[in-house]
Design a protein around this motif. Structure first.
Motif, PDB file in Angstrom:
ATOM      1  N   LEU A 146       8.726  -5.627 -21.995  1.00 39.11           N
ATOM      2  CA  LEU A 146       8.428  -4.655 -20.939  1.00 39.11           C
ATOM      3  C   LEU A 146       6.923  -4.544 -20.730  1.00 39.11           C
ATOM      4  O   LEU A 146       6.445  -4.559 -19.592  1.00 39.11           O
ATOM      5  N   ILE A 147       6.185  -4.452 -21.811  1.00 32.76           N
ATOM      6  CA  ILE A 147       4.722  -4.358 -21.705  1.00 32.76           C
ATOM      7  C   ILE A 147       4.167  -5.593 -21.004  1.00 32.76           C
ATOM      8  O   ILE A 147       3.326  -5.484 -20.097  1.00 32.76           O
ATOM      9  N   ALA A 148       4.635  -6.760 -21.390  1.00 36.23           N
ATOM     10  CA  ALA A 148       4.167  -8.003 -20.769  1.00 36.23           C
ATOM     11  C   ALA A 148       4.487  -8.037 -19.277  1.00 36.23           C
ATOM     12  O   ALA A 148       3.651  -8.452 -18.457  1.00 36.23           O
ATOM     13  N   ALA A 149       5.674  -7.584 -18.909  1.00 31.34           N
ATOM     14  CA  ALA A 149       6.060  -7.573 -17.495  1.00 31.34           C
ATOM     15  C   ALA A 149       5.189  -6.602 -16.699  1.00 31.34           C
ATOM     16  O   ALA A 149       4.768  -6.912 -15.575  1.00 31.34           O
ATOM     17  N   LEU A 150       4.888  -5.434 -17.275  1.00 30.93           N
ATOM     18  CA  LEU A 150       4.039  -4.467 -16.583  1.00 30.93           C
ATOM     19  C   LEU A 150       2.604  -4.968 -16.454  1.00 30.93           C
ATOM     20  O   LEU A 150       1.975  -4.798 -15.402  1.00 30.93           O
ATOM     21  N   VAL A 151       2.101  -5.590 -17.502  1.00 29.37           N
ATOM     22  CA  VAL A 151       0.747  -6.163 -17.435  1.00 29.37           C
ATOM     23  C   VAL A 151       0.694  -7.221 -16.334  1.00 29.37           C
ATOM     24  O   VAL A 151      -0.273  -7.286 -15.559  1.00 29.37           O
ATOM     25  N   GLN A 152       1.744  -8.032 -16.224  1.00 27.56           N
ATOM     26  CA  GLN A 152       1.790  -9.058 -15.180  1.00 27.56           C
ATOM     27  C   GLN A 152       1.775  -8.431 -13.785  1.00 27.56           C
ATOM     28  O   GLN A 152       1.070  -8.915 -12.896  1.00 27.56           O
ATOM     29  N   VAL A 153       2.524  -7.346 -13.598  1.00 33.70           N
ATOM     30  CA  VAL A 153       2.547  -6.659 -12.298  1.00 33.70           C
ATOM     31  C   VAL A 153       1.138  -6.211 -11.923  1.00 33.70           C
ATOM     32  O   VAL A 153       0.661  -6.464 -10.809  1.00 33.70           O
ATOM     33  N   PHE A 154       0.459  -5.541 -12.846  1.00 33.52           N
ATOM     34  CA  PHE A 154      -0.873  -5.016 -12.546  1.00 33.52           C
ATOM     35  C   PHE A 154      -1.915  -6.127 -12.420  1.00 33.52           C
ATOM     36  O   PHE A 154      -2.815  -6.043 -11.589  1.00 33.52           O
ATOM     37  N   THR A 155      -1.791  -7.164 -13.230  1.00 32.51           N
ATOM     38  CA  THR A 155      -2.741  -8.272 -13.160  1.00 32.51           C
ATOM     39  C   THR A 155      -2.635  -8.995 -11.826  1.00 32.51           C
ATOM     40  O   THR A 155      -3.654  -9.328 -11.209  1.00 32.51           O
ATOM     41  N   GLN A 156      -1.410  -9.233 -11.385  1.00 36.64           N
ATOM     42  CA  GLN A 156      -1.229  -9.891 -10.080  1.00 36.64           C
ATOM     43  C   GLN A 156      -1.809  -9.047  -8.953  1.00 36.64           C
ATOM     44  O   GLN A 156      -2.403  -9.564  -8.016  1.00 36.64           O
ATOM     45  N   GLU A 157      -1.648  -7.750  -9.041  1.00 32.64           N
ATOM     46  CA  GLU A 157      -2.098  -6.874  -7.965  1.00 32.64           C
ATOM     47  C   GLU A 157      -3.617  -6.711  -7.934  1.00 32.64           C
ATOM     48  O   GLU A 157      -4.191  -6.408  -6.893  1.00 32.64           O
ATOM     49  N   SER A 172       0.396  -2.649  -1.306  1.00 27.80           N
ATOM     50  CA  SER A 172       0.100  -2.734  -2.730  1.00 27.80           C
ATOM     51  C   SER A 172       0.971  -1.763  -3.515  1.00 27.80           C
ATOM     52  O   SER A 172       1.548  -2.125  -4.544  1.00 27.80           O
ATOM     53  N   VAL A 173       1.079  -0.546  -3.048  1.00 26.90           N
ATOM     54  CA  VAL A 173       1.901   0.460  -3.717  1.00 26.90           C
ATOM     55  C   VAL A 173       3.353  -0.009  -3.770  1.00 26.90           C
ATOM     56  O   VAL A 173       4.022   0.119  -4.802  1.00 26.90           O
ATOM     57  N   GLN A 174       3.840  -0.561  -2.683  1.00 28.86           N
ATOM     58  CA  GLN A 174       5.224  -1.038  -2.633  1.00 28.86           C
ATOM     59  C   GLN A 174       5.446  -2.186  -3.623  1.00 28.86           C
ATOM     60  O   GLN A 174       6.446  -2.213  -4.335  1.00 28.86           O
ATOM     61  N   ARG A 175       4.511  -3.125  -3.687  1.00 30.45           N
ATOM     62  CA  ARG A 175       4.643  -4.259  -4.626  1.00 30.45           C
ATOM     63  C   ARG A 175       4.612  -3.780  -6.064  1.00 30.45           C
ATOM     64  O   ARG A 175       5.391  -4.250  -6.899  1.00 30.45           O
ATOM     65  N   ILE A 176       3.722  -2.844  -6.388  1.00 27.39           N
ATOM     66  CA  ILE A 176       3.639  -2.316  -7.748  1.00 27.39           C
ATOM     67  C   ILE A 176       4.932  -1.576  -8.104  1.00 27.39           C
ATOM     68  O   ILE A 176       5.490  -1.784  -9.187  1.00 27.39           O
ATOM     69  N   ALA A 177       5.407  -0.725  -7.209  1.00 25.98           N
ATOM     70  CA  ALA A 177       6.638   0.022  -7.474  1.00 25.98           C
ATOM     71  C   ALA A 177       7.822  -0.920  -7.677  1.00 25.98           C
ATOM     72  O   ALA A 177       8.632  -0.725  -8.591  1.00 25.98           O
ATOM     73  N   THR A 178       7.909  -1.945  -6.857  1.00 25.29           N
ATOM     74  CA  THR A 178       8.997  -2.921  -6.998  1.00 25.29           C
ATOM     75  C   THR A 178       8.882  -3.667  -8.322  1.00 25.29           C
ATOM     76  O   THR A 178       9.880  -3.861  -9.024  1.00 25.29           O
ATOM     77  N   GLY A 179       7.679  -4.078  -8.681  1.00 27.80           N
ATOM     78  CA  GLY A 179       7.463  -4.781  -9.938  1.00 27.80           C
ATOM     79  C   GLY A 179       7.823  -3.937 -11.145  1.00 27.80           C
ATOM     80  O   GLY A 179       8.459  -4.412 -12.093  1.00 27.80           O
ATOM     81  N   ILE A 180       7.434  -2.657 -11.110  1.00 22.19           N
ATOM     82  CA  ILE A 180       7.760  -1.752 -12.220  1.00 22.19           C
ATOM     83  C   ILE A 180       9.274  -1.528 -12.291  1.00 22.19           C
ATOM     84  O   ILE A 180       9.858  -1.568 -13.380  1.00 22.19           O
ATOM     85  N   ASN A 222      11.644  -3.508 -11.311  1.00 28.26           N
ATOM     86  CA  ASN A 222      12.272  -4.730 -11.834  1.00 28.26           C
ATOM     87  C   ASN A 222      12.065  -4.868 -13.339  1.00 28.26           C
ATOM     88  O   ASN A 222      12.973  -5.270 -14.070  1.00 28.26           O
ATOM     89  N   ALA A 223      10.870  -4.528 -13.809  1.00 37.15           N
ATOM     90  CA  ALA A 223      10.574  -4.618 -15.242  1.00 37.15           C
ATOM     91  C   ALA A 223      11.425  -3.631 -16.042  1.00 37.15           C
ATOM     92  O   ALA A 223      11.975  -3.974 -17.090  1.00 37.15           O
ATOM     93  N   VAL A 224      11.551  -2.406 -15.552  1.00 38.05           N
ATOM     94  CA  VAL A 224      12.348  -1.393 -16.242  1.00 38.05           C
ATOM     95  C   VAL A 224      13.825  -1.778 -16.216  1.00 38.05           C
ATOM     96  O   VAL A 224      14.536  -1.627 -17.224  1.00 38.05           O
ATOM     97  N   ASP A 225      14.298  -2.292 -15.089  1.00 38.20           N
ATOM     98  CA  ASP A 225      15.688  -2.731 -14.980  1.00 38.20           C
ATOM     99  C   ASP A 225      15.995  -3.809 -16.020  1.00 38.20           C
ATOM    100  O   ASP A 225      16.994  -3.732 -16.734  1.00 38.20           O
TER     101      ASP A 225
END
Length: 72
Positions: free
Chosen positions: A8-19, A29-37, A39-42
């Motif tokens: 989960l941590i790795a997936a969240l870091v990837q979301v923020f790093t890409q953004e 940007s907000v929409q992409r971050i929310a979608t990424g988070i 998906n990671a939590v799911d």
């Protein structure tokens, strides 16, 4: 098997790093971050495994039972 917290941590870091490198408007940007988070939590929640012990009583015939368990 426990939940994969490191994953989960790795997936969240990837979301923020890409953004970080995106230069699009803030609303996208907000929409992409929310979608990424989301998906990671799911994925994180679905990575859990529930171990259940079911105890039945009765004869040697087939029985069904219910059980409760926790994600460990």
């Amino acid at each position: 098997m426990s939940l994969n917290k490191a994953g989960l941590i790795a997936a969240l870091v990837q979301v923020f790093t890409q953004e970080q490198t995106e230069e699009s408007n803030a609303n996208q940007s907000v929409q992409r971050i929310a979608t990424g988070i989301a998906n990671a939590v799911d994925s994180f929640v679905k990575s859990g495994q529930v171990n259940v012990t079911v105890t039945t009583t009765g004869t040697a015939e087939a029985h069904t039972g219910t059980g409760t368990g926790t994600i460990i």
